[in-house]
Design an enzyme around this catalytic site. Structure first.
Site, PDB file in Angstrom:
ATOM      1  N   GLU A   1     -16.999 -44.316  46.070  1.00  0.00           N
ATOM      2  CA  GLU A   1     -15.647 -43.773  45.921  1.00  0.00           C
ATOM      3  C   GLU A   1     -15.669 -42.245  45.914  1.00  0.00           C
ATOM      4  O   GLU A   1     -14.756 -41.584  46.414  1.00  0.00           O
ATOM      5  CB  GLU A   1     -15.026 -44.322  44.624  1.00  0.00           C
ATOM      6  N   HIS A   2     -16.758 -41.671  45.356  1.00  0.00           N
ATOM      7  CA  HIS A   2     -16.937 -40.217  45.324  1.00  0.00           C
ATOM      8  C   HIS A   2     -16.948 -39.669  46.752  1.00  0.00           C
ATOM      9  O   HIS A   2     -16.279 -38.677  47.056  1.00  0.00           O
ATOM     10  CB  HIS A   2     -18.264 -39.915  44.607  1.00  0.00           C
TER      11      HIS A   2
ATOM     12  N   ARG B   1     -28.669 -32.437  37.189  1.00  0.00           N
ATOM     13  CA  ARG B   1     -28.263 -31.391  38.122  1.00  0.00           C
ATOM     14  C   ARG B   1     -27.582 -30.263  37.339  1.00  0.00           C
ATOM     15  O   ARG B   1     -27.064 -30.455  36.256  1.00  0.00           O
ATOM     16  CB  ARG B   1     -27.333 -31.926  39.208  1.00  0.00           C
TER      17      ARG B   1
ATOM     18  N   HIS C   1     -18.936 -41.074  29.290  1.00  0.00           N
ATOM     19  CA  HIS C   1     -19.279 -39.651  29.365  1.00  0.00           C
ATOM     20  C   HIS C   1     -19.413 -39.120  27.946  1.00  0.00           C
ATOM     21  O   HIS C   1     -18.490 -39.270  27.142  1.00  0.00           O
ATOM     22  CB  HIS C   1     -18.164 -38.840  30.043  1.00  0.00           C
TER      23      HIS C   1
ATOM     24  N   GLU D   1     -23.453 -32.527  29.790  1.00  0.00           N
ATOM     25  CA  GLU D   1     -22.611 -33.712  30.002  1.00  0.00           C
ATOM     26  C   GLU D   1     -23.502 -34.857  30.486  1.00  0.00           C
ATOM     27  O   GLU D   1     -24.223 -34.704  31.475  1.00  0.00           O
ATOM     28  CB  GLU D   1     -21.529 -33.447  31.055  1.00  0.00           C
TER      29      GLU D   1
ATOM     30  N   LYS E   1     -24.564 -27.528  37.840  1.00  0.00           N
ATOM     31  CA  LYS E   1     -23.383 -27.371  38.710  1.00  0.00           C
ATOM     32  C   LYS E   1     -23.590 -26.192  39.656  1.00  0.00           C
ATOM     33  O   LYS E   1     -24.102 -25.155  39.231  1.00  0.00           O
ATOM     34  CB  LYS E   1     -22.163 -27.119  37.813  1.00  0.00           C
TER      35      LYS E   1
ATOM     36  N   ASP F   1     -19.707 -28.969  31.575  1.00  0.00           N
ATOM     37  CA  ASP F   1     -20.425 -29.837  32.512  1.00  0.00           C
ATOM     38  C   ASP F   1     -21.297 -29.057  33.487  1.00  0.00           C
ATOM     39  O   ASP F   1     -21.556 -29.508  34.595  1.00  0.00           O
ATOM     40  CB  ASP F   1     -19.431 -30.734  33.276  1.00  0.00           C
TER      41      ASP F   1
HETATM   42  P1  0O2 Z   1     -18.951 -33.959  40.697  1.00  0.00           P
HETATM   43  O1  0O2 Z   1     -18.934 -33.688  42.154  1.00  0.00           O
HETATM   44  O2  0O2 Z   1     -19.385 -35.381  40.422  1.00  0.00           O
HETATM   45  O3  0O2 Z   1     -19.743 -32.965  39.883  1.00  0.00           O
HETATM   46  P2  0O2 Z   1     -13.170 -31.730  31.746  1.00  0.00           P
HETATM   47  O4  0O2 Z   1     -14.634 -31.514  32.151  1.00  0.00           O
HETATM   48  O5  0O2 Z   1     -13.042 -32.447  30.427  1.00  0.00           O
HETATM   49  O6  0O2 Z   1     -12.349 -30.494  31.894  1.00  0.00           O
HETATM   50  P3  0O2 Z   1     -13.123 -33.460  33.980  1.00  0.00           P
HETATM   51  O7  0O2 Z   1     -13.950 -32.506  34.787  1.00  0.00           O
HETATM   52  O8  0O2 Z   1     -12.044 -34.211  34.725  1.00  0.00           O
HETATM   53  O9  0O2 Z   1     -12.489 -32.734  32.764  1.00  0.00           O
HETATM   54  O10 0O2 Z   1     -14.093 -34.464  33.239  1.00  0.00           O
HETATM   55  P4  0O2 Z   1     -14.350 -36.014  33.377  1.00  0.00           P
HETATM   56  O11 0O2 Z   1     -13.111 -36.829  33.411  1.00  0.00           O
HETATM   57  O12 0O2 Z   1     -15.309 -36.309  32.251  1.00  0.00           O
HETATM   58  O13 0O2 Z   1     -15.050 -36.174  34.803  1.00  0.00           O
HETATM   59  C1  0O2 Z   1     -16.152 -35.401  35.138  1.00  0.00           C
HETATM   60  C2  0O2 Z   1     -17.039 -36.069  36.170  1.00  0.00           C
HETATM   61  O14 0O2 Z   1     -16.932 -37.503  36.143  1.00  0.00           O
HETATM   62  C3  0O2 Z   1     -16.719 -35.698  37.602  1.00  0.00           C
HETATM   63  O15 0O2 Z   1     -17.367 -34.484  37.885  1.00  0.00           O
HETATM   64  C4  0O2 Z   1     -17.322 -36.883  38.382  1.00  0.00           C
HETATM   65  O16 0O2 Z   1     -18.722 -36.766  38.488  1.00  0.00           O
HETATM   66  C5  0O2 Z   1     -17.021 -38.050  37.460  1.00  0.00           C
HETATM   67  N1  0O2 Z   1     -15.718 -38.664  37.756  1.00  0.00           N
HETATM   68  C6  0O2 Z   1     -14.576 -38.564  37.027  1.00  0.00           C
HETATM   69  N2  0O2 Z   1     -13.598 -39.261  37.564  1.00  0.00           N
HETATM   70  C7  0O2 Z   1     -14.108 -39.863  38.671  1.00  0.00           C
HETATM   71  C8  0O2 Z   1     -13.547 -40.742  39.660  1.00  0.00           C
HETATM   72  O17 0O2 Z   1     -12.382 -41.112  39.633  1.00  0.00           O
HETATM   73  N3  0O2 Z   1     -14.387 -41.135  40.661  1.00  0.00           N
HETATM   74  C9  0O2 Z   1     -15.684 -40.745  40.736  1.00  0.00           C
HETATM   75  N4  0O2 Z   1     -16.425 -41.209  41.749  1.00  0.00           N
HETATM   76  N5  0O2 Z   1     -16.236 -39.902  39.822  1.00  0.00           N
HETATM   77  C10 0O2 Z   1     -15.453 -39.466  38.806  1.00  0.00           C
HETATM   78  P5  0O2 Z   1     -16.780 -33.443  38.912  1.00  0.00           P
HETATM   79  O18 0O2 Z   1     -17.275 -32.089  38.528  1.00  0.00           O
HETATM   80  O19 0O2 Z   1     -15.282 -33.594  39.037  1.00  0.00           O
HETATM   81  O20 0O2 Z   1     -17.411 -33.871  40.279  1.00  0.00           O
END
Ligand code: 0O2
Length: 228
Positions: A183-184, A72, A149, A168, A74, A101
């Site tokens: 959980e998301h 995907r 990741h 990413e 963003k 990302d």
């Molecule tokens: P979405 O909706 O999935 O796209 P950084 O990028 O280093 O500034 P960030 O963004 O916190 O910091 O990076 P990290 O920790 O690598 O996490 C990025 C993605 O991992 C998130 O994207 C989620 O997809 C997933 N993720 C991280 N923590 C969790 C969690 O606790 N629960 C779930 N279900 N997914 C998690 P986005 O863009 O935040 O969201």
């Protein structure tokens, strides 16, 4: 969600500081489209590399380590939201310098060992540069989230020459994905308040699932007589 491959640019029409259809706006809009095409091409390259690895495993070992592969880009809303949370202005340069990302690939594997095998093979390609690793499997997040990741820099060949874009890659098992997807929806993305008892319950589910993942891995090894 990591399902769609297109992006909706309608949100750009609402940027308050640009007059719609002005030259400045059109330049901005074109820059954004070029940038998103670059990220899309980078994600596609990673998907192709992973598909090739999976096909090779299928031919050599009669099994597919990858259960599902999704990519995907963003959404503009999420890009704008993340830049504003970081207190950064919205333009191509800040996007390129600060967001890693924009292009995302999610790889759902069968077994825990497949995750590390695939990550190792992918990052050994000499055209791929590993920029960042966050191993939430060895060190799960406090809420129980598990996933590997990695961010890699990928060369993309355009009509204007060679360029690079980060992708990413989230690699996890079906079991980890089951928990993360629910959980998301329940909490991570909605930001709905979850009391301590429910947080503990979610964490406990993650631990149970992780234990099942480890047991399935052991069963696989025993059936296939794989020594450590
Ligand atoms: P979405 O909706 O999935 O796209 P950084 O990028 O280093 O500034 P960030 O963004 O916190 O910091 O990076 P990290 O920790 O690598 O996490 C990025 C993605 O991992 C998130 O994207 C989620 O997809 C997933 N993720 C991280 N923590 C969790 C969690 O606790 N629960 C779930 N279900 N997914 C998690 P986005 O863009 O935040 O969201």
């Amino acid at each position: 969600m990591f399902v769609e491959k297109q992006y909706d640019l309608a949100v750009l029409d609402e940027l308050p500081h640009y007059v719609p259809n002005s030259t400045e706006f059109i330049n901005y809009y074109n820059q954004f489209i070029d940038l998103m095409s670059l990220y899309q091409a980078a994600a596609d390259e990673i998907v192709t590399k992973l598909q090739t690895l999976d096909n090779e495993f299928s031919a050599k070992y009669q099994r597919n380590p990858i259960h599902t592969l999704k990519s995907r880009i963003k959404s503009p809303e999420s890009i704008i939201g993340k830049l504003s949370r970081k207190g950064l202005p919205l333009n191509a340069a800040t996007i390129r310098e600060n967001l890693y990302d924009i292009a995302g690939v999610r790889v759902i594997c069968q077994y825990i060992d497949d995750i590390y095998t695939l990550a190792g093979l992918l990052t050994s390609h000499d055209d791929i540069e590993l920029i960042k690793t966050k191993d939430y499997i060895k060190e799960p997040k406090p809420n129980g989230y598990r996933s590997l990741h990695i961010v890699v820099n990928v060369p993309v060949f355009l009509s204007t020459g060679k360029d690079y874009a980060p992708v990413e890659i989230q690699i996890r098992t079906m079991a980890m994905d089951f928990w993360a997807s629910l959980e998301h929806e329940l909490h991570y993305k909605t930001g709905k308040t979850v009391n301590e008892e429910l947080s503990e319950e979610l964490h406990s589910c993650a631990e149970t699932i992780a234990e099942t993942d480890r047991r399935m891995q052991e069963i696989y090894k025993k059936i296939n007589q794989i020594e450590e």
